[in-house]
Scaffold this active site. Structure first.
Site, PDB file in Angstrom:
ATOM      1  N   ILE A  67       0.865  -1.176  -0.152  1.00 27.38           N
ATOM      2  CA  ILE A  67      -0.025   0.093   0.102  1.00 27.38           C
ATOM      3  C   ILE A  67       1.059   1.420  -0.036  1.00 27.38           C
ATOM      4  O   ILE A  67       0.878   1.834   1.056  1.00 27.38           O
ATOM      5  CB  ILE A  67      -1.021   0.029   1.052  1.00 27.38           C
ATOM      6  CG1 ILE A  67      -1.648  -1.396   1.316  1.00 27.38           C
ATOM      7  CG2 ILE A  67      -1.924   1.150   1.045  1.00 27.38           C
ATOM      8  CD1 ILE A  67      -2.502  -1.602   2.677  1.00 27.38           C
ATOM      9  N   PRO A  68       1.719   1.507  -0.940  1.00 26.02           N
ATOM     10  CA  PRO A  68       2.349   2.685  -0.998  1.00 26.02           C
ATOM     11  C   PRO A  68       1.363   3.979  -1.028  1.00 26.02           C
ATOM     12  O   PRO A  68       0.438   3.986  -1.779  1.00 26.02           O
ATOM     13  CB  PRO A  68       2.990   2.657  -2.474  1.00 26.02           C
ATOM     14  CG  PRO A  68       2.313   1.521  -3.315  1.00 26.02           C
ATOM     15  CD  PRO A  68       1.673   0.657  -2.134  1.00 26.02           C
ATOM     16  N   HIS A  69       1.887   4.922  -0.335  1.00 24.07           N
ATOM     17  CA  HIS A  69       1.126   6.100  -0.193  1.00 24.07           C
ATOM     18  C   HIS A  69       1.912   7.357   0.444  1.00 24.07           C
ATOM     19  O   HIS A  69       3.077   7.110   0.864  1.00 24.07           O
ATOM     20  CB  HIS A  69       0.044   5.702   0.640  1.00 24.07           C
ATOM     21  CG  HIS A  69       0.448   5.455   2.218  1.00 24.07           C
ATOM     22  ND1 HIS A  69       0.893   4.216   2.475  1.00 24.07           N
ATOM     23  CD2 HIS A  69       0.537   6.255   3.473  1.00 24.07           C
ATOM     24  CE1 HIS A  69       1.361   4.130   3.996  1.00 24.07           C
ATOM     25  NE2 HIS A  69       1.036   5.236   4.341  1.00 24.07           N
ATOM     26  N   THR A  70       1.115   8.382   0.254  1.00 23.84           N
ATOM     27  CA  THR A  70       2.107   9.698   0.760  1.00 23.84           C
ATOM     28  C   THR A  70       1.053  10.626   0.944  1.00 23.84           C
ATOM     29  O   THR A  70      -0.286  10.791   0.553  1.00 23.84           O
ATOM     30  CB  THR A  70       3.081  10.165  -0.365  1.00 23.84           C
ATOM     31  OG1 THR A  70       3.852  10.994   0.515  1.00 23.84           O
ATOM     32  CG2 THR A  70       2.337  10.877  -1.590  1.00 23.84           C
ATOM     33  N   LEU A 105      -2.119   5.267  -2.560  1.00 22.26           N
ATOM     34  CA  LEU A 105      -2.917   6.188  -2.248  1.00 22.26           C
ATOM     35  C   LEU A 105      -2.348   7.754  -2.013  1.00 22.26           C
ATOM     36  O   LEU A 105      -1.054   7.787  -1.613  1.00 22.26           O
ATOM     37  CB  LEU A 105      -3.403   6.091  -0.741  1.00 22.26           C
ATOM     38  CG  LEU A 105      -4.081   4.802  -0.501  1.00 22.26           C
ATOM     39  CD1 LEU A 105      -4.256   4.411   1.039  1.00 22.26           C
ATOM     40  CD2 LEU A 105      -5.591   4.899  -1.222  1.00 22.26           C
TER      41      LEU A 105
END
Length: 156
Positions: A67-70, A105
């Site tokens: 779930i890569p996100h920033t 996300l």
């Protein structure tokens, strides 16, 4: 919060071509840019922000899922996408396994509540082995969207 509230249907990537962590992140961010959510220059900033977040600890949560996100000031609402890799991609996952299902996300800087609700929703659905298995077998954007829609209705 339903997945259809933040997953951009036109940005779903049913057959990732990338073979590296950075490549996956770039391909997913580009899919969101292509769907009209970022300008060209913002894409590179978002990629860098996600990679910086990955340095804190991999978002590869195990069982073939990441779930890569920033958080980034280029968006005014939560946006995300789903991407699938048939072969799997090394992603420094907690279990050391390759990742096949990615949920990216991009979150507004000033909405921590949305951030937590979205991550809770995503992680809950991705703990369901049957759901993840179905996603891995999906071969089209419409098939992925149908699974997300079904998951939304089951969560109600």
């Amino acid at each position: 919060m339903r997945m259809s509230d933040f997953v951009v249907r036109d940005a779903i990537v049913p057959d990732l071509q990338a073979t590296t962590k950075e490549g996956v992140i770039r391909e997913m961010v580009e899919s969101l840019r292509g769907a009209g959510f970022f300008k060209g220059g913002e894409s590179e900033d978002i990629v860098k922000a996600i990679l910086k977040r990955e340095l804190l600890g991999s978002t590869g949560i195990g069982r073939g899922v990441a779930i890569p996100h920033t958080k980034h000031n280029s968006v005014d609402r939560l946006v995300g996408t789903v991407a699938l890799s048939r072969a799997g991609v090394p992603f420094d996952s907690l279990d050391g396994e390759k990742v096949h299902v990615f949920r990216a996300l991009d979150l507004p800087q000033d909405r921590p509540g949305d951030h937590l609700r979205a991550l809770e929703n995503v992680s809950r659905s991705l703990r369901d082995d049957g759901f993840v298995r179905s996603l891995r077998q999906a071969t089209s954007r419409d098939a992925v969207w149908g699974l997300l829609d079904e998951a939304d209705h089951q969560a109600l």
